[in-house]
Design an enzyme around this catalytic site. Structure first.
Site, mmCIF file in Angstrom:
data_model
loop_
_atom_site.group_PDB
_atom_site.id
_atom_site.type_symbol
_atom_site.label_atom_id
_atom_site.label_comp_id
_atom_site.label_asym_id
_atom_site.label_seq_id
_atom_site.Cartn_x
_atom_site.Cartn_y
_atom_site.Cartn_z
ATOM 1 N N HIS A 91 -10.537 1.149 1.840
ATOM 2 C CA HIS A 91 -10.326 2.110 2.929
ATOM 3 C C HIS A 91 -11.544 1.936 3.826
ATOM 4 C CE1 HIS A 91 -8.956 5.965 4.808
ATOM 5 N NE2 HIS A 91 -10.175 5.832 5.288
ATOM 6 N N ASN A 127 -5.387 7.142 -6.100
ATOM 7 C CA ASN A 127 -6.116 8.381 -5.762
ATOM 8 C C ASN A 127 -5.371 9.636 -6.217
ATOM 9 O OD1 ASN A 127 -4.172 7.962 -3.730
ATOM 10 N ND2 ASN A 127 -5.383 9.030 -2.173
ATOM 11 N N ARG A 175 1.967 9.452 -5.825
ATOM 12 C CA ARG A 175 1.580 10.721 -6.481
ATOM 13 C C ARG A 175 2.044 10.730 -7.936
ATOM 14 N NH1 ARG A 175 -1.626 10.684 -2.156
ATOM 15 N NH2 ARG A 175 -0.787 11.711 -0.325
ATOM 16 N N ASP A 197 1.349 2.651 3.557
ATOM 17 C CA ASP A 197 0.464 3.803 3.370
ATOM 18 C C ASP A 197 1.279 5.099 3.396
ATOM 19 O OD1 ASP A 197 -1.868 5.258 2.913
ATOM 20 O OD2 ASP A 197 -2.394 5.335 5.043
ATOM 21 N N LEU A 205 -5.160 9.128 8.015
ATOM 22 C CA LEU A 205 -6.450 8.458 8.136
ATOM 23 C C LEU A 205 -6.288 6.996 7.768
ATOM 24 C CD1 LEU A 205 -8.823 11.187 6.688
ATOM 25 C CD2 LEU A 205 -8.790 10.319 9.045
ATOM 26 N N HIS A 240 2.630 14.587 1.303
ATOM 27 C CA HIS A 240 1.943 15.868 1.053
ATOM 28 C C HIS A 240 2.973 16.960 1.244
ATOM 29 C CE1 HIS A 240 -2.262 14.431 1.097
ATOM 30 N NE2 HIS A 240 -1.843 13.564 2.012
ATOM 31 N N ALA A 281 -4.328 14.754 5.423
ATOM 32 C CA ALA A 281 -4.068 13.483 6.112
ATOM 33 C C ALA A 281 -3.044 12.676 5.339
ATOM 34 C CB ALA A 281 -5.366 12.699 6.227
ATOM 35 N N HIS A 284 1.379 5.449 -1.727
ATOM 36 C CA HIS A 284 0.970 6.577 -2.571
ATOM 37 C C HIS A 284 2.237 7.178 -3.162
ATOM 38 C CE1 HIS A 284 -3.125 6.545 -0.905
ATOM 39 N NE2 HIS A 284 -2.507 6.134 0.188
ATOM 40 N N HIS A 289 -4.598 -0.544 5.876
ATOM 41 C CA HIS A 289 -4.190 0.250 7.050
ATOM 42 C C HIS A 289 -5.141 0.109 8.236
ATOM 43 C CE1 HIS A 289 -7.081 2.962 5.250
ATOM 44 N NE2 HIS A 289 -6.250 3.574 4.456
ATOM 45 N N LYS A 306 -9.510 -0.246 -5.839
ATOM 46 C CA LYS A 306 -9.512 0.362 -4.514
ATOM 47 C C LYS A 306 -10.856 1.011 -4.250
ATOM 48 C CE LYS A 306 -7.910 1.855 -0.630
ATOM 49 N NZ LYS A 306 -6.814 2.751 -0.337
ATOM 50 N N HIS A 341 0.864 -1.207 0.000
ATOM 51 C CA HIS A 341 0.000 0.000 0.000
ATOM 52 C C HIS A 341 0.888 1.241 0.000
ATOM 53 C CE1 HIS A 341 -3.825 2.149 1.572
ATOM 54 N NE2 HIS A 341 -2.932 3.089 1.277
HETATM 55 C C1 NCD Z 1 -3.830 8.931 2.054
HETATM 56 C C2 NCD Z 1 -3.380 9.967 1.018
HETATM 57 O O1 NCD Z 1 -2.829 11.008 1.424
HETATM 58 O O2 NCD Z 1 -3.535 9.727 -0.183
HETATM 59 N N1 NCD Z 1 -3.891 9.562 3.341
HETATM 60 C C3 NCD Z 1 -3.905 8.964 4.544
HETATM 61 O O3 NCD Z 1 -4.043 9.659 5.552
HETATM 62 N N2 NCD Z 1 -3.746 7.661 4.694
HETATM 63 C C4 NCD Z 1 -5.135 8.342 1.638
HETATM 64 C C5 NCD Z 1 -5.498 7.060 2.369
HETATM 65 O O4 NCD Z 1 -4.780 6.058 2.289
HETATM 66 O O5 NCD Z 1 -6.548 7.013 3.035
HETATM 67 ZN ZN ZN Z 2 -3.339 5.059 1.622
HETATM 68 ZN ZN ZN Z 3 -6.943 4.962 3.020
#
Ligand code: NCD
Ligand code: ZN
Ligand code: ZN
Length: 348
Positions: A141, A47, A23, A252, A224, A256, A268, A21, A179, A104, A19
């Site tokens: 999620h 996402n 970007r 996860d 989150l 950001h 988050a 991200h 998560h 997802k 898992h």
């Molecule tokens: C994730 C994100 O920033 O894309 N943020 C998070 O707090 N985990 C999205 C997610 O996995 O829920």
């Molecule tokens: Zn995530």
């Molecule tokens: Zn999530």
């Protein structure tokens, strides 16, 4: 033989991150090398803005990720699509052909970039049927979004209201609860015998919700589902170190720009990819369970997804180092979890 529960170094099969991200755009240049340095493969979350909803978008995103892998490193991004209310079952067939491994499910409004998410799971049943037939996994999620449900209860309520009925309707669909953050989720996953797995992040193993409020609001500990109280952290530690193959590693890691987290309405997501295995090692070592890290990080996820295990290795050494406070992130800065702190393990 007495087992050494506090080894000076630990060599394990190269892990995968189930898992992440990554970007897009200039962010890839910072985050892809971090993940590729540690992991052989990663499940890449869809996402983006706009979300990745077609097989062809997933393939061009995959090419952009691969272009950011430093020369000499090998890294395989495993692609996912973002499930929407009106995704056509035909897209599932195209996704399967293109090598996409999972979809997802974001309940609409549950987390970062989830406004295009599912408003009612029943609207996706035709698509879920196609996934079950094609053998694509569903990653969830797992939080309800109703404003009247307390933020700290949203995962447990999701299990009762959504996941238990969904599992009854699709018994052959492999589902990963992403998560997980609560005792309820760890007990529910452990109570099932197959087709249900869960990823656990390093931050949910290392910290409880006090971390967000120590001496003031600490936005870099906000993700989150939000960190929970200590009883939940202990339950997650038990699950992760139990050797139960349906609990596996998913960072996860969610980058950001720092100014968007240090903000009146902060984003988050915790960034951990730069030191992922070191953070998991700290968690497992804290309970003398380093010997359980390899199954959790390197075997169980691949087994659940039906993919081959990796064959090369990495080594973690017990040697303190101070993590960077920030990384460049396009025109902005990226501040990681535990930035500037000392960690006891280092990947060599
Ligand atoms: C994730 C994100 O920033 O894309 N943020 C998070 O707090 N985990 C999205 C997610 O996995 O829920
Ligand atoms: Zn995530
Ligand atoms: Zn999530």
């Amino acid at each position: 033989m007495i087992q050494n529960t506090h080894p000076a170094s630990y060599t394990l099969t190269r892990p995968d991150d189930w898992h992440i991200h990554l970007r897009d755009g200039t962010a890839l240049a910072t985050v892809v090398p971090h993940t590729a340095a540690q992991f052989a493969r990663a499940i890449v979350m869809p996402n983006l803005r706009p979300p990745v909803t077609t097989a062809s978008e997933a393939m061009s995103y995959k090419a952009r990720i691969k272009a950011a892998v430093p020369a000499g490193m090998s890294f395989e991004p495993l692609m996912t699509l973002y499930l929407t209310d009106n995704m056509s079952p035909d897209e599932i067939l195209r996704a399967k052909d293109a090598g996409v491994v999972a979809l997802k499910l974001y309940p609409a409004g549950a987390t970062t970039n989830s406004d295009a998410g599912v408003t009612d799971i029943r609207k996706t049943y035709k698509t879920l049927e196609a996934m079950q037939r094609a053998g694509l996994l569903l990653l969830v999620h797992g939080e309800v979004t109703s404003p009247e449900i307390d933020l700290f209860d949203r995962e447990a309520v999701f299990i009762d209201q959504q996941l238990i009925p969904l599992r009854k309707d699709f018994p052959e669909l492999k589902i990963v609860m992403e998560h997980i953050t609560t005792r309820e989720a760890s007990l529910y996953v452990a109570s099932e015998t197959s087709h249900l797995g869960a990823t656990i992040t390093a931050q949910h193993l290392l910290y409880n919700r006090n971390a967000i409020f120590t001496g003031g609001v600490r936005p870099h500990y906000y993700c989150l589902p939000v960190l929970k109280r200590e009883t939940h952290r202990l339950a997650l530690m038990d699950a992760a170190t139990s050797g139960n193959p349906r609990f596996f590693l998913g960072t996860d890691s969610a980058p950001h720009a720092a100014h968007l987290k240090e903000h009146a309405v902060g984003c988050a997501g915790c960034y951990t990819a730069h030191a992922a295995m070191e953070l998991y090692a700290a968690a497992f070592d804290s309970v003398g369970k380093m010997d359980k890290l390899e199954g959790f990080a390197s075997f169980f996820g691949a087994d659940f997804y039906g993919l081959p295990r990796n064959t090369d290795t990495i080594t973690l050494k017990r040697e303190t180092w101070t993590t960077p406070e920030s990384f460049p992130f396009g025109d902005a800065l990226l501040k990681p979890l535990a930035g500037g702190e000392t960690l006891a393990w280092q990947m060599i």
